[in-house]
Design an enzyme around this catalytic site. Structure first.
Site, PDB file in Angstrom:
ATOM      1  CG  HIS A   1      -5.915  -2.185   0.133  1.00  0.00           C
ATOM      2  ND1 HIS A   1      -5.143  -1.608  -0.841  1.00  0.00           N
ATOM      3  CD2 HIS A   1      -5.345  -1.840   1.311  1.00  0.00           C
ATOM      4  CE1 HIS A   1      -4.157  -0.930  -0.291  1.00  0.00           C
ATOM      5  NE2 HIS A   1      -4.243  -1.066   1.020  1.00  0.00           N
TER       6      HIS A   1
ATOM      7  CB  SER B   1      -0.967  -0.036   1.179  1.00  0.00           C
ATOM      8  OG  SER B   1      -1.995   0.901   1.025  1.00  0.00           O
TER       9      SER B   1
ATOM     10  CG  ASP C   1      -6.899  -2.116  -3.592  1.00  0.00           C
ATOM     11  OD1 ASP C   1      -7.535  -1.364  -2.834  1.00  0.00           O
ATOM     12  OD2 ASP C   1      -5.693  -2.383  -3.435  1.00  0.00           O
TER      13      ASP C   1
END
Length: 698
Positions: free
Chosen positions: A670, A551, A637
């Site tokens: 995600h 991330s 995501d």
């Protein structure tokens, strides 16, 4: 079509991004369009190529998966937490992907939880929600809320079957075990019940996936009759909703990255208007809990705030004058106060000091007491504590060598009682491993803490392989944690290092401020300094050093790949935020506007544009000796859109990067696969790639 022994080549479609006099040629912008007929075939081709290139690792992947599985007590229970007349807990069963949420009737005055160390199901349990049954044949499941009403009669829960964090909210009657007709689509995380369980407050999002509205739902009525009770128009602010620990107040908090504001509502009168605690002031953050009256003390709000207190202080406020704050724990520049839990006769504060987490107990009429823990590197944090009137405080303790351990702390004496430690099967012996706190020196002289773990017999002559992990954003701290999957690396001679770079919160608020906005490059140079430090200390050598992050940590991976490719043997970038400038320029995308206070506003500020442009990974890809790179993404995501790693990999290939792989989860978001066995296989995939890469380094 192409042979899968040849890397896929993405088509180039000329497109020029132009802002503030800068023109950037983005040949792969088309990948952001899921409807483009070439997008999904390209991602599929990349997955097929990655599978072909790693086919020789299939046996190793199976071995690693089996190691994780063998070390895990697959049929297991959490330590039950008492609330009212029930003990609540969750459990897992061998062969099943998801948890099962249960409760058990409590005996009168029973303080000690039922023993769950053998992992056996408790006789007489009531199953509240079996996630396996909810998931059915769906390949993905995530819960957005799991919230039992204060009268223990109803359960609000919400489900996401795609990984896009859009949840459908339902209500279950725990007496009959049946779902009610109530169903609300497209909700966000978090709910709060009224005191009598007749009203449920929940959140919805705007077009940019920002939680911006709080709704009130009356149980038994259609969702189209629900009422908006709060709406946040400022696109910088996200809204949250929950109950105070006393369950006396519904708390609505709206926060940007730098400012917050709280409204409360008496849970007994859920149709009243919200009450403002204190109006927002730019740069002032605060949160609120409630403490009912007690002998020698009036009812009050507890306010954790940073008004003229960089590392926050804890204050009290009268119920009828909630903006009148009186310090309870004054600001201490050496101690970052992070959270507070109110109990009937105590307050427990979660804090950070000297780079480590801690807990401080404040009993009515007594001096504060900081709990002590034995290891030099560890993490301690509050666990489930649903009972407001309890005199026992539940906490989690772990370190790089100590499995997650659940303790109950007697709030009167400070005595800790171990309730359960995460079982690690197969003869795990923590005495075979060592953990260290060492320091790297950044280019500006700043000392950057490193947390290191290795087997005691690991040589320090540069021959050991090493994984260096980093994040560095949002004041999120990468505190030491135990990992069963990591043992497969350590037992193969790896060293594992966490670089606590600036942008995180490990050393207080200044550590965060020194790694955001116009100081963001400190995050990257800290990590490069950490890499140099572990090599110089003999922990590893450059060819055997693998960087890893996800991330915002994936942004870190992309930046260091451009800035210092010669410092790393390989890089694993998970759901990486690598096309940062393009995303932050688009206010219609999820997260963008609220992110401007983290990264800067390049849409309106030429200086912010130029600064982000200077480090944004995708923008700065050029012909250079990149190390091997594995990029992992998720098609659904909503935080880092799938096309960021896809575009990055396409451009890396175009400039001749020799060993770049992309793997996109086509049915997840995600957080990757949702089932635990699927997650173990994903962990085995990345671990096998790392072992193979360093093996090739010799």
């Amino acid at each position: 079509m192409r042979s899968m022994s040849t890397a896929p080549v993405a088509k180039k479609v000329p497109f020029v991004r132009s802002f503030h006099g800068d023109e950037f040629q983005d040949d792969y912008a088309w990948l952001a369009d899921k409807e483009d007929p070439d997008t999904l075939p390209y991602l599929t081709a990349e997955n097929e190529y990655t599978e072909q290139q790693t086919a020789h690792l299939e046996s190793l992947r199976e071995t690693l998966f089996d190691e994780i599985k063998r070390r895990t007590q697959e049929t297991d229970l959490s330590v039950p937490s008492r609330k009212g007349d029930w003990w609540y807990y969750s459990r897992t069963e061998e062969g099943k992907q998801y948890g099962i949420h249960c409760r058990l009737a409590a005996e009168n005055d029973q303080i000690t939880p039922p023993d769950t160390k053998d992992g056996a199901a408790l006789p007489g349990e009531v199953i509240l929600l079996d996630e396996n049954a909810v998931a059915g044949d769906q390949p993905f499941l995530a819960l957005g809320t799991f919230d039992v009403s204060p009268d223990d009669r109803l359960l609000a829960y919400s489900t996401d079957f795609a990984g896009d964090e859009r949840f459908t909210l339902r209500i279950k009657d725990l007496t009959t075990g049946e779902d009610l007709a109530d169903e609300v689509p497209n909700t966000s995380y978090g709910t709060a019940w009224s005191a009598d369980g007749t009203e449920l407050f929940y959140l919805t999002v705007d077009d940019a996936w920002r939680p911006n509205q709080v709704w009130r739902h009356t149980v038994g009525t259609p969702a189209d009759q629900d009422t908006v009770v709060f709406e946040e128009p400022d696109e910088r602010f996200w809204v949250g909703v929950g109950l105070s620990r006393s369950e006396a107040y519904i708390v609505v908090q709206t926060s940007s990255k730098t400012t917050s504001e709280v409204h409360v509502l008496d849970a007994r009168t859920p149709r009243d208007d919200l009450q403002l605690i204190a109006p927002r002031r730019d740069g002032v953050e605060y949160s609120v809990d409630h403490q009912a009256d007690a002998p020698g003390r009036d009812e009050r709000f507890l306010v954790l705030h940073n008004d003229d207190a960089e590392n926050f202080e804890l204050a009290t406020a009268p119920i009828d004058a909630p903006a009148d704050w009186t310090p309870l724990i004054p600001h201490d520049p050496a101690v970052r106060l992070s959270d507070v839990d109110a109990f009937a006769g105590h307050v427990v504060v979660h804090l950070r000091k000297d780079g480590l987490t801690g807990l401080r107990v404040l009993a009515d009429g007594e001096q504060p007491r900081d709990l002590a823990f034995p290891e030099a590197v560890y993490t301690v944090e509050p666990a489930g504590n649903p009972d407001y009137a309890t005199t026992q405080f539940r906490l989690h303790y772990t370190s790089l060598v100590t499995p997650d351990s659940v303790f109950d702390c007697d709030l009167e004496t400070g005595e800790l009682t171990l309730r359960k430690q995460q079982p690690v099967l197969g003869g795990y012996d923590p005495e075979q491993y060592e953990q260290f706190r060492e320091w790297a020196t950044a280019p500006d002289g700043t000392k950057v803490p490193l947390s290191i773990v290795a087997r005691k017999d690991t040589p320090r002559d540069g021959s050991a392989p090493c994984v260096l992990y980093g994040y560095g954003a949002y004041e999120i701290s990468m505190d030491p944690w135990f990992s069963v999957a990591r043992l497969s690396l350590l037992d193969r001679g790896f060293v594992f290092v966490v670089a606590h770079v600036r942008g995180g919160g490990e050393l207080g608020r200044h550590w965060y401020d020194d790694g955001k906005l116009g100081h963001k490059i400190n995050t990257f140079t800290d990590f490069i300094a950490a890499a140099q430090a572990v090599v110089e200390a003999g922990w590893t050598s450059v060819p055997r050093l693998v960087a890893r992050g996800g991330s915002a940590g994936g942004l870190l991976m992309g930046a260091i790949a451009n800035m210092a490719p010669e410092a790393f043997g390989a890089i694993v970038a998970e759901v990486p935020f690598v096309d940062a400038l393009t995303s932050i320029l688009d206010p219609s995308l999820p997260l963008t506007v609220t992110e401007w206070e983290e990264w800067g506003d390049p849409l309106h500020d030429p200086e912010a544009y130029a600064y982000i442009r200077s480090y944004a990974p995708y923008d700065n890809v050029e012909e250079r000796p990149y190390p091997a790179i594995l990029a992992l993404g998720g098609l659904n995501d909503t935080r880092v859109l799938y096309h960021e790693p896809a575009k990055w990999v396409a451009k890396l290939r175009a400039v001749g990067a020799p060993n770049v792989l992309l793997k996109t989860e086509m049915g997840a978001g995600h957080s990757g696969p949702s089932g635990r066995y699927d997650a173990w296989r994903e962990a085995a995939f990345a671990t096998a790639w790392i072992i193979d890469i360093v093996g090739k380094a010799g």
